[in-house]
Design an enzyme around this catalytic site. Structure first.
Site, PDB file in Angstrom:
ATOM      1  CB  CYS A  78      -4.254  -0.946   5.790  1.00 40.32           C
ATOM      2  SG  CYS A  78      -4.192  -0.645   4.016  1.00 40.32           S
ATOM      3  CG  HIS A 138      -3.443  -5.313   7.879  1.00 41.54           C
ATOM      4  ND1 HIS A 138      -3.354  -4.144   7.128  1.00 41.54           N
ATOM      5  CD2 HIS A 138      -2.162  -5.751   8.016  1.00 41.54           C
ATOM      6  CE1 HIS A 138      -2.098  -3.899   6.821  1.00 41.54           C
ATOM      7  NE2 HIS A 138      -1.361  -4.859   7.364  1.00 41.54           N
TER       8      HIS A 138
END
Length: 469
Positions: A78, A138
């Site tokens: 990710c 993130h």
């Protein structure tokens, strides 16, 4: 006669108004939208071959523009993938080679995209763009790493790598157990939901919440150029959905796959809401929209699929890095185009800046795709490279070399073997040598990892490797 002259004036005034509106939309810089799915596999949606999960809105987006058969991301997990997407550069240039782990580990290893890395909203701001992110960030939780400190004007979402879609207070919420995550409905979300920097309480289904924020943002900014980044955490685990979506799939018997289908259907509805608002606001023709996933499906969950591709998230086989990828800009990208040359998520930033007429502030590792989607011959890239510790890969034309450590080396001809089953390294040692040399020359120009990896064992073609992530 007077009535006829007045009628002509009304018609001319109407035509002039329509012309001014059209010229105004053409003259102003285009709106730019990225809709990012999380952990969506190559075979998880309709236009990429899913037999039982219809995605009419994503399919319509792809049909109205270009669908990429060989669309790649820069990393098989990710966070590094998002770095490349937002910078247009290899994430290794910033040492951002591995994922973060939980919030405690982030602080321990000093995780986060360094301030020296300029991301897309920072490039757009001097040119009058308003930028928003609704979803999963993130890229760091510490001071200096927040989206509002990196060029975004609005943020609703969470900073960490994962979150719950619902809580025990969400009406008709359901869950499916995956890898010991527990069968109890969560009392609260595992990551704090923020509006800007302030925590907010919202018990709604998270995919719907992010879609609603995107629709609001479009409505409020219809008269100025904007960049809208919607990194949904769907369809990443945990597997959680509401009855509204689960009831659409009564015939899927696999509980995990049914849950993923429901989550995918919710995501497709969210994409539809965004596209509908663009149309209602009269912005469809002046907005360049990209849809893609951050990496491939983690087959280990038993819920999703990478279709004909081998491997999965974490690996540098096709299942980890080749993803659903589509781009729409009515009048600028031919509708119904199926583009078969390799492209990569690093191409998005150069394409957006070119569409907006903005000079690149740095040298990108991606290219402007618009000329290629309008007939330019040849591949956009000579080669594409991947690296995560011992795991590495290079694709050049039809050839793909996957290596791990000092002894694992596999060569595949993707034109004949998209599933990467037949290792041809023994038959073509010259190709292996050429690709290995190219990869090493590229890798030597990249920075070393800024923090250590974690590990996950994944089996491909009967061989288990401890991949770094």
């Amino acid at each position: 006669m007077i009535r006829r002259m007045m009628s002509r004036r009304v018609v001319l005034a109407s035509l002039a108004g329509a012309w001014r509106q059209a010229v105004g939309q053409e003259a102003r810089k285009p709106n730019l939208v990225v809709i990012l799915a999380d952990d969506m596999g190559y075979g998880d949606i309709g236009c990429y071959g899913s037999p039982d999960v219809p995605t009419p809105n994503i399919d319509a987006l792809a049909k109205a523009g270009a669908r990429f058969t060989d669309g790649y991301v820069s990393c098989a997990v990710c966070s590094p993938s998002r770095v490349a997407l937002l910078t247009g550069r290899y994430q290794q240039r910033f040492g951002h080679e591995f994922n973060s782990g939980d919030a405690a580990r982030e602080a321990l290893v000093g995780f986060g995209l360094p301030a020296s890395a300029t991301i897309l909203p920072q490039m757009l701001k001097p040119h009058g763009y308003r930028s928003a992110i609704f979803g999963k960030w993130h890229l760091g939780v510490r001071k200096g790493f927040h989206p509002l400190e990196r060029g975004f004007d609005e943020f609703v979402g969470f900073l960490e790598g994962g979150n719950d879609f619902l809580t025990e207070k969400t009406p008709k919420g359901r869950i499916a157990k995956v890898r010991g995550e527990g069968e109890a409905m969560p009392k609260k979300r595992r990551a704090v939901l923020l509006r800007g920097t302030e925590p907010v309480e919202d018990e709604g289904y998270l995919t719907e919440l992010f879609a609603a924020e995107a629709v609001r943002f479009i409505s409020e900014n219809r008269n100025r150029p904007f960049f809208l980044y919607v990194p949904f955490n769907a369809i990443h685990t945990p597997l959680q959905a509401t009855a509204k979506y689960l009831d659409r799939f009564p015939n899927i018997r696999n509980e995990k796959h049914r849950m993923l289908a429901a989550m995918t259907s919710a995501l497709d509805d969210a994409v539809g809401a965004i596209l509908t608002k663009l149309r209602e606001a009269g912005l469809e023709r002046s907005t360049l929209v990209v849809f893609l996933s951050d990496n491939g499906c983690p087959v280990m969950t038993g819920a999703g699929t990478n279709g004909p591709l081998n491997g999965e998230k974490v690996t540098y086989y096709e299942g980890g890095i080749r993803v659903p990828f589509a781009m729409r800009w009515p009048g600028r990208i031919p509708a119904g185009e199926v583009y078969r040359q390799p492209v990569v998520s690093r191409d998005i930033v150069p394409t957006f800046l070119a569409a907006a007429g903005i000079r690149p502030p740095v040298e990108f590792d991606g290219v402007d795709l618009l000329p290629y989607l309008n007939g330019r011959a040849g591949p956009p890239h000579d080669a594409l490279y991947w690296r995560a510790g011992n795991g590495r890969a290079i694709r050049k034309g039809k050839w793909k070399l996957v290596e791990f450590g000092d002894t694992y080396s596999r060569l595949y001809d993707l034109s004949a073997d998209v599933g990467e089953k037949a290792d041809l390294s023994a038959k073509h040692p010259d190709v292996v040598s050429e690709l290995r040399g190219m990869w090493k020359a590229w890798s030597d120009r990249m920075a070393k990892p800024a923090w250590p990896p974690r590990f996950r064992e994944v089996t491909v073609n009967g061989e288990t490797l401890n991949w770094e992530l």
